[in-house]
Motif scaffolding. Structure first.
Motif, PDB file in Angstrom:
ATOM      1  N   UNK A 197      15.543  -2.971 -19.445  1.00 34.29           N
ATOM      2  CA  UNK A 197      15.865  -3.439 -20.510  1.00 34.29           C
ATOM      3  C   UNK A 197      17.174  -5.049 -19.690  1.00 34.29           C
ATOM      4  N   UNK A 198      17.907  -4.214 -18.785  1.00 34.41           N
ATOM      5  CA  UNK A 198      18.584  -5.565 -18.030  1.00 34.41           C
ATOM      6  C   UNK A 198      17.234  -6.198 -17.037  1.00 34.41           C
ATOM      7  N   UNK A 199      17.307  -5.592 -16.849  1.00 36.20           N
ATOM      8  CA  UNK A 199      16.903  -6.035 -15.619  1.00 36.20           C
ATOM      9  C   UNK A 199      15.814  -7.140 -16.761  1.00 36.20           C
ATOM     10  N   UNK A 215      11.661  -1.712 -10.567  1.00 37.11           N
ATOM     11  CA  UNK A 215      12.690  -1.958 -11.079  1.00 37.11           C
ATOM     12  C   UNK A 215      13.668  -1.115 -10.565  1.00 37.11           C
ATOM     13  N   UNK A 216      15.012  -0.858 -10.350  1.00 35.89           N
ATOM     14  CA  UNK A 216      15.585  -0.402  -9.891  1.00 35.89           C
ATOM     15  C   UNK A 216      16.423   0.359 -11.040  1.00 35.89           C
ATOM     16  N   UNK A 217      16.985   2.056 -10.012  1.00 39.43           N
ATOM     17  CA  UNK A 217      17.305   2.711 -10.856  1.00 39.43           C
ATOM     18  C   UNK A 217      18.851   2.574 -11.390  1.00 39.43           C
ATOM     19  N   UNK A 218      19.910   1.379 -10.760  1.00 39.44           N
ATOM     20  CA  UNK A 218      21.350   1.128 -11.018  1.00 39.44           C
ATOM     21  C   UNK A 218      21.836   0.807 -11.914  1.00 39.44           C
TER      22      UNK A 218
END
Length: 126
Positions: free
Chosen positions: A10-12, A3-6
């Motif tokens: 839940x959207x990822x 997962x990315x921080x930006x």
């Protein structure tokens, strides 16, 4: 899944689900992984996947069939493409163009690299 921080997790996960549908891994009308199964596979809290599924339901991309579970909507591909296309064109493309300009990357170079990417990543796609 990394997962990315930006962006919210839940959207990822929603992007991941949409990719599986677009790639034909989870065909429309067929059952997709349950909340618990997907949470275990992605090593996240089931509440996060539930939030993802609620979001995708609100977009009418997936539907919950009582007693059966979640499945991709019959028109999920079209909805996903329209949603992601608009998001890309409005949010990501301007930043991408800025980077191309600043790094002096030509459209010819971009075209060549795009074709190489598609050939390597999606060899079975016409």
């Amino acid at each position: 899944m990394e997962f990315k921080d930006k962006q919210s997790i839940y959207l990822q996960i929603a992007d991941y689900v949409c990719e599986q549908i677009l790639l034909g891994q989870w065909p429309p009308g067929e059952r997709i992984p349950s909340v618990r199964d997907l949470a275990a596979a992605l090593e996240v809290n089931p509440n996060t996947v539930m939030r993802t599924y609620e979001f995708l339901q609100s977009q009418e991309i997936i539907a919950n069939k009582r007693g059966i579970g979640y499945s991709a909507a019959e028109n999920a591909r079209q909805l996903i493409v329209a949603f992601r296309r608009e998001r890309f064109l409005e949010n990501e493309l301007p930043e991408f163009f800025k980077t191309l300009y600043l790094l002096n990357i030509s459209m010819d170079e971009l075209q060549t690299r795009y074709e190489q990417f598609v050939a390597l990543e999606f060899p079975s796609t016409p």
